[in-house]
Design a protein around this motif. Structure first.
Motif, mmCIF file in Angstrom:
data_model
loop_
_atom_site.group_PDB
_atom_site.id
_atom_site.type_symbol
_atom_site.label_atom_id
_atom_site.label_comp_id
_atom_site.label_asym_id
_atom_site.label_seq_id
_atom_site.Cartn_x
_atom_site.Cartn_y
_atom_site.Cartn_z
ATOM 1 N N TYR A 61 0.817 -1.210 0.000
ATOM 2 C CA TYR A 61 0.000 0.000 0.000
ATOM 3 C C TYR A 61 0.855 1.265 0.000
ATOM 4 O O TYR A 61 0.527 2.240 -0.675
ATOM 5 C CB TYR A 61 -0.944 0.017 1.211
ATOM 6 N N TYR A 63 3.455 1.869 -1.513
ATOM 7 C CA TYR A 63 4.027 2.116 -2.834
ATOM 8 C C TYR A 63 2.978 2.220 -3.939
ATOM 9 O O TYR A 63 3.342 2.353 -5.115
ATOM 10 C CB TYR A 63 5.017 1.017 -3.198
ATOM 11 N N ARG A 65 0.878 4.574 -4.799
ATOM 12 C CA ARG A 65 0.879 5.854 -5.502
ATOM 13 C C ARG A 65 2.004 5.899 -6.538
ATOM 14 O O ARG A 65 1.846 6.413 -7.630
ATOM 15 C CB ARG A 65 1.024 6.996 -4.510
ATOM 16 N N ARG A 66 3.141 5.336 -6.199
ATOM 17 C CA ARG A 66 4.307 5.386 -7.088
ATOM 18 C C ARG A 66 4.225 4.365 -8.220
ATOM 19 O O ARG A 66 4.666 4.622 -9.334
ATOM 20 C CB ARG A 66 5.561 5.122 -6.267
ATOM 21 N N ASN A 68 1.315 2.602 -9.376
ATOM 22 C CA ASN A 68 -0.024 2.230 -9.845
ATOM 23 C C ASN A 68 -0.088 2.061 -11.356
ATOM 24 O O ASN A 68 -0.998 1.435 -11.868
ATOM 25 C CB ASN A 68 -1.086 3.203 -9.350
ATOM 26 N N PHE A 92 -8.048 4.109 -2.577
ATOM 27 C CA PHE A 92 -7.076 4.659 -3.515
ATOM 28 C C PHE A 92 -7.283 4.082 -4.917
ATOM 29 O O PHE A 92 -7.306 4.814 -5.908
ATOM 30 C CB PHE A 92 -5.647 4.372 -3.045
ATOM 31 N N LYS A 96 -8.556 6.011 -8.419
ATOM 32 C CA LYS A 96 -7.749 6.030 -9.644
ATOM 33 C C LYS A 96 -8.468 5.392 -10.829
ATOM 34 O O LYS A 96 -7.957 5.385 -11.933
ATOM 35 C CB LYS A 96 -6.408 5.320 -9.421
#
Length: 120
Positions: A61, A63, A65-66, A68, A92, A96
């Motif tokens: 979790y 990571y 954002r980096r 995806n 999240f 997205k």
């Protein structure tokens, strides 16, 4: 001064909601997603995962954002270690635009029989 406390209170309520209120319309599958045609995404920490299968995409979790962009646009089945990590990860991913169709909590008491909690 009262506006400051109101803003702090609203921030705490929103933070608590995102962490502790379950995400609706994403079912828990006790036996995993063996029959589903979905990408399996494991959002547990690297140290806690014991699966080294190439079929499972392991992105913790922290990571998401980096990394995806590495997740395919197919249906997604999420594996998490606890409800908090699950709620944050699902929110999240849904934000997205990913299609999360199911989830599983590792070492969940509902897998051992008895009651099932958190299914909405």
């Amino acid at each position: 001064m009262i506006y400051f406390f109101t803003i702090i209170l609203v921030a705490l309520i929103i933070s608590s909601y995102k962490r502790y209120v379950p995400v609706r319309n994403v079912p828990c599958l006790k036996d995993g997603c063996k029959d589903l045609n979905a990408t399996i995404l494991d959002i547990r920490d690297y140290n806690t995962t014991n699966n080294r299968s190439e079929d499972i995409l392991n992105i913790p979790y922290a990571y998401l954002r980096r990394f995806n962009h590495e997740i395919s646009d197919d249906n997604i089945h999420v594996i998490a270690s606890d409800k908090l990590e699950l709620n944050l990860g699902l929110r999240f991913l849904l934000k997205k635009g990913f299609k999360v169709i199911s989830y599983e909590i590792a070492n969940c008491p509902c897998k051992k029989g008895g009651f099932e909690f958190g299914v909405r």
